[in-house]
Scaffold this motif. Sequence first.
Motif, PDB file in Angstrom:
ATOM      1  N   ASN A  72     -52.785  50.699  91.204  1.00 35.88           N
ATOM      2  CA  ASN A  72     -51.690  51.384  91.841  1.00 35.88           C
ATOM      3  C   ASN A  72     -50.564  51.777  90.806  1.00 35.88           C
ATOM      4  O   ASN A  72     -50.008  52.848  91.039  1.00 35.88           O
ATOM      5  CB  ASN A  72     -51.205  50.658  92.914  1.00 35.88           C
ATOM      6  CG  ASN A  72     -52.184  50.260  94.210  1.00 35.88           C
ATOM      7  OD1 ASN A  72     -53.320  50.955  94.096  1.00 35.88           O
ATOM      8  ND2 ASN A  72     -51.965  49.201  94.703  1.00 35.88           N
ATOM      9  N   ASP A 112     -55.928  50.222  93.798  1.00 37.15           N
ATOM     10  CA  ASP A 112     -56.572  48.879  93.823  1.00 37.15           C
ATOM     11  C   ASP A 112     -57.010  48.676  95.325  1.00 37.15           C
ATOM     12  O   ASP A 112     -56.457  47.854  96.281  1.00 37.15           O
ATOM     13  CB  ASP A 112     -55.299  47.713  93.743  1.00 37.15           C
ATOM     14  CG  ASP A 112     -54.788  47.968  92.261  1.00 37.15           C
ATOM     15  OD1 ASP A 112     -55.462  47.991  91.332  1.00 37.15           O
ATOM     16  OD2 ASP A 112     -53.476  47.802  92.215  1.00 37.15           O
ATOM     17  N   THR A 113     -57.997  49.381  95.688  1.00 34.28           N
ATOM     18  CA  THR A 113     -58.735  49.588  97.223  1.00 34.28           C
ATOM     19  C   THR A 113     -60.132  49.273  96.975  1.00 34.28           C
ATOM     20  O   THR A 113     -60.766  50.202  96.132  1.00 34.28           O
ATOM     21  CB  THR A 113     -58.309  50.969  97.815  1.00 34.28           C
ATOM     22  OG1 THR A 113     -56.885  50.897  97.543  1.00 34.28           O
ATOM     23  CG2 THR A 113     -58.759  50.934  99.012  1.00 34.28           C
ATOM     24  N   GLY A 125     -56.931  45.218  86.809  1.00 35.45           N
ATOM     25  CA  GLY A 125     -57.444  44.442  88.158  1.00 35.45           C
ATOM     26  C   GLY A 125     -58.144  43.241  87.639  1.00 35.45           C
ATOM     27  O   GLY A 125     -58.854  42.762  88.595  1.00 35.45           O
ATOM     28  N   THR A 139     -53.920  37.441  90.012  1.00 33.44           N
ATOM     29  CA  THR A 139     -53.259  37.399  91.432  1.00 33.44           C
ATOM     30  C   THR A 139     -54.072  38.207  92.260  1.00 33.44           C
ATOM     31  O   THR A 139     -54.830  39.000  92.194  1.00 33.44           O
ATOM     32  CB  THR A 139     -51.761  38.562  90.881  1.00 33.44           C
ATOM     33  OG1 THR A 139     -52.165  39.758  90.133  1.00 33.44           O
ATOM     34  CG2 THR A 139     -50.990  37.450  90.046  1.00 33.44           C
ATOM     35  N   HIS A 140     -53.308  38.200  93.611  1.00 31.13           N
ATOM     36  CA  HIS A 140     -54.137  38.816  94.761  1.00 31.13           C
ATOM     37  C   HIS A 140     -54.331  40.157  94.649  1.00 31.13           C
ATOM     38  O   HIS A 140     -55.488  40.719  95.261  1.00 31.13           O
ATOM     39  CB  HIS A 140     -52.869  38.454  96.042  1.00 31.13           C
ATOM     40  CG  HIS A 140     -51.753  39.578  95.682  1.00 31.13           C
ATOM     41  ND1 HIS A 140     -50.892  39.184  94.872  1.00 31.13           N
ATOM     42  CD2 HIS A 140     -51.562  40.689  96.245  1.00 31.13           C
ATOM     43  CE1 HIS A 140     -49.720  40.252  94.986  1.00 31.13           C
ATOM     44  NE2 HIS A 140     -50.396  41.057  95.553  1.00 31.13           N
ATOM     45  N   ASP A 141     -53.657  40.978  93.719  1.00 33.31           N
ATOM     46  CA  ASP A 141     -53.899  42.445  93.602  1.00 33.31           C
ATOM     47  C   ASP A 141     -55.266  42.745  92.666  1.00 33.31           C
ATOM     48  O   ASP A 141     -55.497  43.915  92.531  1.00 33.31           O
ATOM     49  CB  ASP A 141     -52.822  43.360  93.492  1.00 33.31           C
ATOM     50  CG  ASP A 141     -51.984  42.845  92.051  1.00 33.31           C
ATOM     51  OD1 ASP A 141     -52.143  41.532  91.616  1.00 33.31           O
ATOM     52  OD2 ASP A 141     -51.077  43.572  91.591  1.00 33.31           O
ATOM     53  N   ASP A 142     -55.709  41.503  92.143  1.00 31.91           N
ATOM     54  CA  ASP A 142     -56.790  41.956  91.043  1.00 31.91           C
ATOM     55  C   ASP A 142     -58.117  41.711  91.890  1.00 31.91           C
ATOM     56  O   ASP A 142     -58.664  40.631  91.967  1.00 31.91           O
ATOM     57  CB  ASP A 142     -56.783  40.606  90.020  1.00 31.91           C
ATOM     58  CG  ASP A 142     -55.369  40.993  89.200  1.00 31.91           C
ATOM     59  OD1 ASP A 142     -55.236  42.176  88.544  1.00 31.91           O
ATOM     60  OD2 ASP A 142     -54.583  40.087  88.955  1.00 31.91           O
ATOM     61  N   ALA A 157     -47.327  38.140  99.277  1.00 30.02           N
ATOM     62  CA  ALA A 157     -48.038  39.362  99.538  1.00 30.02           C
ATOM     63  C   ALA A 157     -48.408  39.276 100.857  1.00 30.02           C
ATOM     64  O   ALA A 157     -48.667  40.229 101.700  1.00 30.02           O
ATOM     65  CB  ALA A 157     -49.200  39.718  98.507  1.00 30.02           C
ATOM     66  N   ASP A 159     -46.839  47.176  99.215  1.00 29.30           N
ATOM     67  CA  ASP A 159     -47.774  46.886  98.075  1.00 29.30           C
ATOM     68  C   ASP A 159     -46.971  45.764  96.965  1.00 29.30           C
ATOM     69  O   ASP A 159     -45.890  46.264  96.579  1.00 29.30           O
ATOM     70  CB  ASP A 159     -47.835  48.246  97.466  1.00 29.30           C
ATOM     71  CG  ASP A 159     -48.913  48.416  95.931  1.00 29.30           C
ATOM     72  OD1 ASP A 159     -49.426  47.426  95.730  1.00 29.30           O
ATOM     73  OD2 ASP A 159     -48.828  49.274  95.465  1.00 29.30           O
ATOM     74  N   GLY A 179     -47.169  44.150  93.684  1.00 27.23           N
ATOM     75  CA  GLY A 179     -47.993  44.042  92.613  1.00 27.23           C
ATOM     76  C   GLY A 179     -47.407  43.146  91.246  1.00 27.23           C
ATOM     77  O   GLY A 179     -46.215  42.855  91.432  1.00 27.23           O
TER      78      GLY A 179
END
Lengths: 251, 251
Positions: free
Chosen positions: A16, A50-51, A74, A78-81, B195, B202, B204
Amino acid sequence: MTVGQDPTAAVLIIGNEILSGRTQDVNLNAIARGLGAVGIPVREARVVPDTRSAIVEALNILRAQHTYVFTTGGIGPTHDDITVDAVAAAFGVPAIENPAARAVLVDHYGADRLTPARLRMARTPQGAELVANPVSAAPGIKIGNVFILAGVPDVMRAMLDGIIPTLRPGPAIYSKTVSAYIAESVIAEGLGAIAARFAQLDIGSYPWVRDGRFGTALVARGTDEQAVAKAAEEIMELVLAMGAEITSSAA
Amino acid sequence: MTVGQDPTAAVLIIGNEILSGRTQDVNLNAIARGLGAVGIPVREARVVPDTRSAIVEALNILRAQHTYVFTTGGIGPTHDDITVDAVAAAFGVPAIENPAARAVLVDHYGADRLTPARLRMARTPQGAELVANPVSAAPGIKIGNVFILAGVPDVMRAMLDGIIPTLRPGPAIYSKTVSAYIAESVIAEGLGAIAARFAQLDIGSYPWVRDGRFGTALVARGTDEQAVAKAAEEIMELVLAMGAEITSSAA
């Protein structure tokens, strides 16, 4: 890809932060240069958020069309990885805790400091191999023809340096650049004629501005070394014939 | 795109020089920031070579999926500038000499200096409108939901500045960043909990290295201004609770 064809590569930039403009990507450029040096041209790049669905869809197209695909970003704790999960989904395999990756992390952090967050970095798609990370331990991943690399540029480059010697090289790519204080529109006709004569090469014309003066970088590029040298010579003659000042001429 | 939905955008970067690593793209970043400021998120970007089929295929996918598509590169006077022809092919219309574009070039160069190469820059897909180029005259182009912009960053940005006020803005996007000397793996668990509580945002996490010290930029981003502020507050509390030094906190 059919074995025997010259290798090609694609790059899938995941994040993102690239699409929001928060972060300037520099990894595509580093990968393109690194692979170009061993004759593997990057033919396409995509930047996706990041989808999971976006990653899966793009990866399945790119890995079917190219010898190698490199993803960046990614793979942190962390949660967004979500890259590992998305790549596993693309390959139709589960994401697992990889014993070899766990061993690398134990070695780096110590078993007592291997928190759940850090253990996330031991996850790989089932059946994957590890890619060494000499900078910060958490490994990259290879599955099929896909290399999953870090997004942090220093780490990405270190991983790439380790991978490049393992790739099937393509025919060497030669390149010569002539830069001159000349407008593209002035040289276009003559350059087009040269490009037509050297159809096996990629003859490019890239305008630039330096201290308010306009110039153009003229590039001959291809696998035919003699043709590259000859085309560059003709470009120089053309530039000089038009009375323009050459600012540099280099490989 | 369905009118009434929030607008989205895609970027199509056209140019062998980006894929060869010769040139570092900076246009995606500028477009992402410019559009983000008016609430139009860039959802995807692709980099393709100066090859008609690659441009046509990518453009037809992107323009069907997004409110706006911005292409960069390939609209100069030289033989390798094929974007206009490729976009025309994608729309199924011929590329024509555009009288309005010709007038702009006559005005800039003078009628007697309008060489065939310069006249190439008067070509547009049939039915297209012009996009002003306050830097170097040769216009950008708008056709349907596609904006065809220059590749030279200064020129691209000047064209974009003129376009942005004409776009349908989306809901304002708010963003707050907390940067701290803290490892991602240390903050991952707490950040994941934040999150999860702010699912509309979002959240990050972007690691960085400064003078050999590792840190992380923690970003809350979304259209809910109050939620962004609250999430950033919780992130700061989390960082401080872990005893880490905050290096910056900014919108």
